[in-house]
Write a protein that holds these residues in place. Structure first.
Motif, short mmCIF file in Angstrom:
data_model
loop_
_atom_site.label_atom_id
_atom_site.label_comp_id
_atom_site.label_asym_id
_atom_site.label_seq_id
_atom_site.Cartn_x
_atom_site.Cartn_y
_atom_site.Cartn_z
N GLU A 199 -19.35 3.29 -10.23
CA GLU A 199 -20.02 3.29 -11.54
C GLU A 199 -20.70 4.63 -11.83
OE1 GLU A 199 -20.44 1.04 -9.09
OE2 GLU A 199 -20.85 -0.97 -9.87
N MET A 201 -18.88 1.03 6.47
CA MET A 201 -17.43 0.98 6.26
C MET A 201 -16.84 2.38 6.51
SD MET A 201 -16.33 -2.07 5.43
CE MET A 201 -14.91 -2.29 4.41
N ARG A 204 0.84 -1.21 0.00
CA ARG A 204 0.00 0.00 0.00
C ARG A 204 0.88 1.26 0.00
NH1 ARG A 204 -5.46 -0.83 1.54
NH2 ARG A 204 -5.87 -2.74 2.70
N ALA A 232 -20.85 7.25 -2.49
CA ALA A 232 -21.08 7.11 -3.94
C ALA A 232 -20.49 5.80 -4.42
CB ALA A 232 -20.42 8.28 -4.68
N ILE A 276 -14.45 8.09 -2.32
CA ILE A 276 -15.84 7.63 -2.34
C ILE A 276 -15.96 6.23 -1.75
CG2 ILE A 276 -16.44 9.02 -4.39
CD1 ILE A 276 -16.64 5.66 -5.34
N GLU A 277 -17.11 5.99 -1.14
CA GLU A 277 -17.40 4.68 -0.53
C GLU A 277 -18.92 4.56 -0.45
OE1 GLU A 277 -15.90 1.78 0.63
OE2 GLU A 277 -17.96 1.28 1.17
N PHE A 308 -13.01 3.48 -0.43
CA PHE A 308 -11.95 3.63 0.58
C PHE A 308 -12.18 2.76 1.81
CE2 PHE A 308 -14.94 7.12 1.61
CZ PHE A 308 -15.11 6.94 2.98
#
Ligand SMILES: C[S@@+](CC[C@H](N)C(=O)[O-])C[C@H]1O[C@@H](n2cnc3c(N)ncnc32)[C@H](O)[C@@H]1O
Length: 197
Positions: A88, A65, A25, A85, A59-60, A41
């Motif tokens: 896609e 989470m 990472r 979000a 975005i997630e 994320f």
């Protein structure tokens, strides 16, 4: 979606992170520069690796989470702005980002081809796309085992496909693949690409 997944994710990942993922990472995310988009994320495992970037929009789709990521956001000096979000349907204008980061996400995105189109739309020409993913293995027996396990695995692990050929999808998307590094016999790959039109 399994309700327990966000709560056990960091604990389940700890041995893998300690073994090798932290270094993978770090090496990948430290290449990010300028305006960065991070996709999916999760609990924010990458946030403390960003160095000298202008800002990170992240975005997630799963609030359970992203809730786990709040402490990590508070601990970093990087300006991080989060959005609920999906990859896609990215809520950003065309040609905005210098770098796009996605780690352990393409296995879970329901429509990865659409997500790659959205990446190409929202990043600048010449932008870097940095991926770290587990993928379907080339070794025949392993690949078949991944195929067989995927239906159950998907149910247990929040829609994750063990059999996703993310490298092939990335090549088909028109992104220019510049470097691929294989880990654990090809189960995990880092894929470094450029949006060269
Ligand atoms: C295995 S976790 C990885 C989280 C984090 N990127 C990491 O490296 O630890 C996969 C993440 O992808 C997210 N995800 C699922 N569908 C997605 C989609 N359509 N767009 C973006 N992220 C998605 C999940 O909610 C989850 O947080």
């Amino acid at each position: 979606m399994a309700k327990w997944f966000p709560h056990i994710y960091d604990i389940a990942m700890k041995p893998l992170e300690k073994m090798r993922f932290e270094r993978i990472r770090a090496n990948l995310v430290r290449q990010a520069q300028g305006k960065v988009l991070e996709i999916g994320f999760g609990t924010g495992a990458n946030f403390h690796y960003y160095q000298d970037v202008e800002r990170v929009d992240a975005i997630e789709p799963n609030p359970a989470m992203s809730k786990q990521a709040n402490k990590r956001i508070q601990k970093t000096h990087t300006p991080i702005y989060t959005y609920q979000a999906k990859a896609e349907e990215l809520p950003f204008e065309d040609n905005r980002f210098d770098t796009i980061v996605a780690t352990l996400v393409f296995c879970t995105i329901p429509d990865p081809e659409k997500a790659l189109q959205e990446i190409r739309r929202t990043c600048k020409v010449g932008a870097k796309i940095l991926l770290f993913e587990h993928v379907k293995m080339d070794q025949k027996m392993m690949g078949k085992t991944q195929e067989a396990l995927t239906p159950v695995w998907r149910k247990m692990c929040d829609g994750c496909h063990l059999n996703r050929d993310t490298l092939k999808l990335v090549k088909q998307s028109g992104l220019e693949v510049q470097k691929v590094t294989s880990y654990y016999g090809g189960l995990f790959l880092t894929i470094e690409c450029c949006n060269s039109l």
